[in-house]
Design a protein around this motif. Structure first.
Motif, PDB file in Angstrom:
ATOM      1  N   ASP A 128      -0.453   4.391  -1.062  1.00  0.00           N
ATOM      2  CA  ASP A 128      -1.279   5.607  -1.034  1.00  0.00           C
ATOM      3  C   ASP A 128      -1.874   5.862   0.343  1.00  0.00           C
ATOM      4  O   ASP A 128      -2.907   6.496   0.474  1.00  0.00           O
ATOM      5  CB  ASP A 128      -2.400   5.507  -2.070  1.00  0.00           C
ATOM      6  N   THR A 129      -1.218   5.363   1.377  1.00  0.00           N
ATOM      7  CA  THR A 129      -1.750   5.526   2.723  1.00  0.00           C
ATOM      8  C   THR A 129      -1.430   6.920   3.259  1.00  0.00           C
ATOM      9  O   THR A 129      -0.481   7.576   2.830  1.00  0.00           O
ATOM     10  CB  THR A 129      -1.149   4.485   3.681  1.00  0.00           C
ATOM     11  N   THR A 130      -2.232   7.362   4.211  1.00  0.00           N
ATOM     12  CA  THR A 130      -1.948   8.610   4.908  1.00  0.00           C
ATOM     13  C   THR A 130      -0.789   8.381   5.871  1.00  0.00           C
ATOM     14  O   THR A 130      -0.384   7.239   6.129  1.00  0.00           O
ATOM     15  CB  THR A 130      -3.178   9.058   5.706  1.00  0.00           C
ATOM     16  N   THR A 131      -0.262   9.458   6.391  1.00  0.00           N
ATOM     17  CA  THR A 131       0.822   9.339   7.379  1.00  0.00           C
ATOM     18  C   THR A 131       0.374   8.474   8.549  1.00  0.00           C
ATOM     19  O   THR A 131       1.125   7.622   9.043  1.00  0.00           O
ATOM     20  CB  THR A 131       1.232  10.733   7.890  1.00  0.00           C
ATOM     21  N   LYS A 132      -0.881   8.658   8.951  1.00  0.00           N
ATOM     22  CA  LYS A 132      -1.412   7.896  10.088  1.00  0.00           C
ATOM     23  C   LYS A 132      -1.502   6.410   9.755  1.00  0.00           C
ATOM     24  O   LYS A 132      -1.261   5.550  10.612  1.00  0.00           O
ATOM     25  CB  LYS A 132      -2.799   8.439  10.456  1.00  0.00           C
ATOM     26  N   GLY A 133      -1.838   6.081   8.503  1.00  0.00           N
ATOM     27  CA  GLY A 133      -2.027   4.681   8.149  1.00  0.00           C
ATOM     28  C   GLY A 133      -0.767   3.976   7.699  1.00  0.00           C
ATOM     29  O   GLY A 133      -0.780   2.761   7.479  1.00  0.00           O
ATOM     30  N   ARG A 134       0.322   4.732   7.563  1.00  0.00           N
ATOM     31  CA  ARG A 134       1.545   4.150   7.007  1.00  0.00           C
ATOM     32  C   ARG A 134       2.109   3.047   7.896  1.00  0.00           C
ATOM     33  O   ARG A 134       2.531   2.004   7.416  1.00  0.00           O
ATOM     34  CB  ARG A 134       2.571   5.262   6.791  1.00  0.00           C
ATOM     35  N   LYS A 156       0.846  -1.203   0.000  1.00  0.00           N
ATOM     36  CA  LYS A 156       0.000   0.000   0.000  1.00  0.00           C
ATOM     37  C   LYS A 156       0.877   1.248   0.000  1.00  0.00           C
ATOM     38  O   LYS A 156       1.574   1.525   0.975  1.00  0.00           O
ATOM     39  CB  LYS A 156      -0.921  -0.006   1.220  1.00  0.00           C
TER      40      LYS A 156
END
Length: 393
Positions: A156-162, A154
């Motif tokens: 294209d995750t946000t910083t939070k989801g990385r 993945k």
């Protein structure tokens, strides 16, 4: 005969290869997609799609799809766009053991695909392949790669989801190696090293460590049986596209490729001439990991692991006349003049001119000189790194 497949836990359902129990249903949907039909007819203009589709619908597992369709297509690519694929070092591998193959990265599609073709020819199981979801522009592409034993990274995750994405990915890789006993392929860095100056990213190694729940990165990685592979393409069909990207970023530091650019790179890599290709398999690095001092802090251990992988990859490069010519051009020397002929020089110069002619963006003489120099660097860097790895700078 492939062993009975282990069903993948639900926590990996959105990134793992498609289980064989779902194969026929996903295949049936994919072959009806107009995008997939267009793709097949584009890369194989002589195909009868109805007959091709009929054959695909008779399959019921990933192994047969790879053996009867993927490998056959790759053999056509090899015959039509290369001067042959060679390999060395497979004697360093144990066919009963799963490995994490870490390699340099040249071609979006063909690096891992050709490695699997080489493994098949040497009676080794194929690998599961890491592929970024930035390349999955359409649902049929996602299905195609996942029935071809790919798992999803993945991007294209946000910083939070990385962090969550990295933990999921690492846990899946550890599951594939330790529970499914499947080898996996992953590039040493996110994306391709467009200047061919290959370096292992700390972030890739850190990601691989977190799935084992062991605070010591060395012990985490030993579970994965990391085995580096050196990929050497005599010619890179995407070299002029990579040089163009350098030019665009020079003119506009905020320039970013589009998804269409990635698709163009895939198709250019598939159809363009690659010359000779060589894959050199290095031994598993576990013995070298054991020699890393235990008192190093975690970050120092990660750096040393990267250096171990880099040395193995750099030392394994196959060097072609174009690399020697590019090195001498880049450094203004004749150090390797005995490694190429006048005919080799004439061919390389003609090749460079043809590559520059293919550039689609507006260019002046300075831009063309810049593109030429960047392409020369691409072909010189593998030799520069190999000399350093062998202590022969």
């Amino acid at each position: 005969m492939e062993p009975k497949e282990i069903i993948t836990p639900e926590e990996f359902a959105d990134i793992c290869p498609i289980d064989d129990k779902d194969f026929k249903q996903r295949m049936a949907t994919m072959v009806e997609d107009p995008g997939f039909k267009y793709f097949v007819e584009f890369i194989m203009p002589d195909v009868n799609y109805d007959e091709y589709k009929k054959g695909l619908l008779q399959l019921d597992n990933k192994h047969d799809f790879q053996l009867k369709y993927s490998c056959q297509y790759l053999e056509r690519v090899e015959a039509g766009t290369t001067s042959g694929i060679t390999s060395g070092g497979t004697e360093n591998l144990d066919a009963t053991k799963p490995y994490t193959f870490v390699t340099n990265h040249r071609d979006i599609v063909l690096d891992a695909s050709f490695i699997n073709l080489v493994l098949t020819r040497n009676n080794f199981p194929t690998t599961e392949v890491a592929i970024g979801n930035n390349l999955l522009a359409f649902e049929w592409i996602s299905t195609l790669v996942r029935i071809n034993k790919s798992f999803i990274v993945k991007r294209d995750t946000t910083t939070k989801g990385r962090l969550a994405a990295a933990i999921q990915l690492s846990r899946y890789i550890h599951f594939a190696i330790t529970q499914k006993h499947d080898s996996i392929w992953i590039a040493q860095r996110q994306g391709r090293a467009k200047d061919s100056n290959d370096r292992t990213q700390d972030s890739v190694i850190k990601m691989l460590t977190i799935g084992a729940n062991n605070p010591d990165p060395v012990q985490s990685l030993k579970q994965l049986n990391i085995a580096p592979i050196s990929l050497s393409y005599e010619f890179d069909p995407n070299d002029y596209l990579k040089a163009t990207e350098f030019l665009m970023k020079k003119k506009d530091p905020n320039f970013k490729k589009s998804q269409n650019d990635d698709i163009l790179s895939m198709l250019t890599g598939l159809r363009g001439f690659k010359g000779r290709i060589h894959f050199q398999f290095a031994p598993c690095i576990n013995d070298q990991l054991d020699k890393i001092p235990a008192d190093l802090d975690k970050q120092e251990k990660i750096h040393e692991i990267c250096r171990i992988i880099d040395r193995a990859i750099h030392a394994g490069y196959e060097i072609y006349p174009c690399n020697y010519i590019a090195y001498d051009r880049m450094n203004g020397t004749s150090r390797f003049a005995d490694r190429y002929t006048a005919e080799d020089i004439a061919y390389f110069d003609k090749y460079l001119n043809r590559r520059i002619e293919k550039v689609k963006v507006p260019t002046d003489d300075d831009d063309k000189a810049y593109i030429r120099q960047r392409i020369i660097e691409m072909y010189a860097n593998p030799l520069i790194n190999k000399l350093a790895a062998l202590g022969e700078e």
